[in-house]
Design a protein around this motif. Structure first.
Motif, short mmCIF file in Angstrom:
data_model
loop_
_atom_site.label_atom_id
_atom_site.label_comp_id
_atom_site.label_asym_id
_atom_site.label_seq_id
_atom_site.Cartn_x
_atom_site.Cartn_y
_atom_site.Cartn_z
N THR A 40 0.81 -1.21 0.00
CA THR A 40 0.00 0.00 0.00
C THR A 40 0.85 1.27 0.00
N LYS A 42 3.76 1.80 -1.07
CA LYS A 42 4.69 1.99 -2.19
C LYS A 42 4.07 1.72 -3.55
N ASN A 45 -1.84 3.75 -6.65
CA ASN A 45 -3.19 3.90 -6.10
C ASN A 45 -4.20 3.19 -7.00
N PRO A 65 2.18 7.35 -4.48
CA PRO A 65 1.44 6.49 -3.55
C PRO A 65 0.77 7.32 -2.46
#
Length: 206
Positions: A40, A42, A45, A65
């Motif tokens: 999450t 790194k 989205n 991110p």
């Protein structure tokens, strides 16, 4: 590209790749590369992937991110054309890493799949580095579809994500080779042919 030490993705921007056909032009398909899912903090989205599928993301957009693209941002295409939308979605993952996928990444892939399915976008998976995953394939690349281990990985990925078996391809990466190899190319081009065919069907159905 990936970091050979950490294994994490170097891709930070939405990048389009075209293949030169002759001095005057390119083949009639392009590849759009995005930042990998990963963890999450790194990975890309999910909202950015959804926007990219719908054609709202501009070439060169830098993925950050934790900070997805918003309506009104300069990199958001408000009224995308058909050419700017995704016509086929491809997940790329090393064949030996299927069992290492976290619940978090599995959920991300499911979220992306749901949007693609709603849009009718065909979906594929390429399991790479097959020679690293299976010693028999490393000895002889023609053993790729005879390998029991690789068949298990294809079955596992299909069961985990719902992608049909005939839409999951096994491919050896060009890594240390200095020239092309017909056996390696045959796997890559076979996968590409399927993707182009499904992509054309998607366009014809619109």
């Amino acid at each position: 590209m990936t970091d050979s030490i950490s294994g994490e993705n170097f891709t930070t921007k939405y990048k389009t790749f075209k293949i030169q056909k002759d001095p005057e032009g390119f083949y009639s398909f392009i590849f759009d590369d995005i930042m990998g899912l990963e963890r999450t903090e790194k990975g890309v989205n999910i909202e950015d992937i959804k926007l990219a599928q719908r054609g709202h993301v501009t070439e060169g957009y830098k993925f950050i991110p934790g900070k997805p693209l918003n309506e009104g941002d300069k990199d958001n295409i408000s009224s995308p054309t058909l050419d700017e939308k995704v016509h086929a979605l491809v997940y790329v993952i090393p064949a030996g890493s299927i069992s290492l996928l976290t619940d978090e990444v599995v959920k991300k892939i499911r979220d992306v799949r749901l949007v693609a399915s709603d849009m009718g976008i065909p979906q594929f998976a390429i399991l790479t580095k097959v020679d690293e995953a299976c010693p028999e394939v490393k000895k002889d690349i023609s053993n790729v579809y005879k390998s029991v281990y690789l068949k298990e990985q294809v079955d596992r990925f299909s069961h985990l994500h719902g992608i049909p078996l005939n839409c999951i391809f096994l491919v050896k990466n060009y890594q240390s080779e200095f020239t092309t190899n017909d056996d390696i190319d045959a796997q890559i081009l076979s996968a590409l042919r399927q993707m182009v065919d499904y992509g054309e069907d998607f366009l014809n159905n619109l």
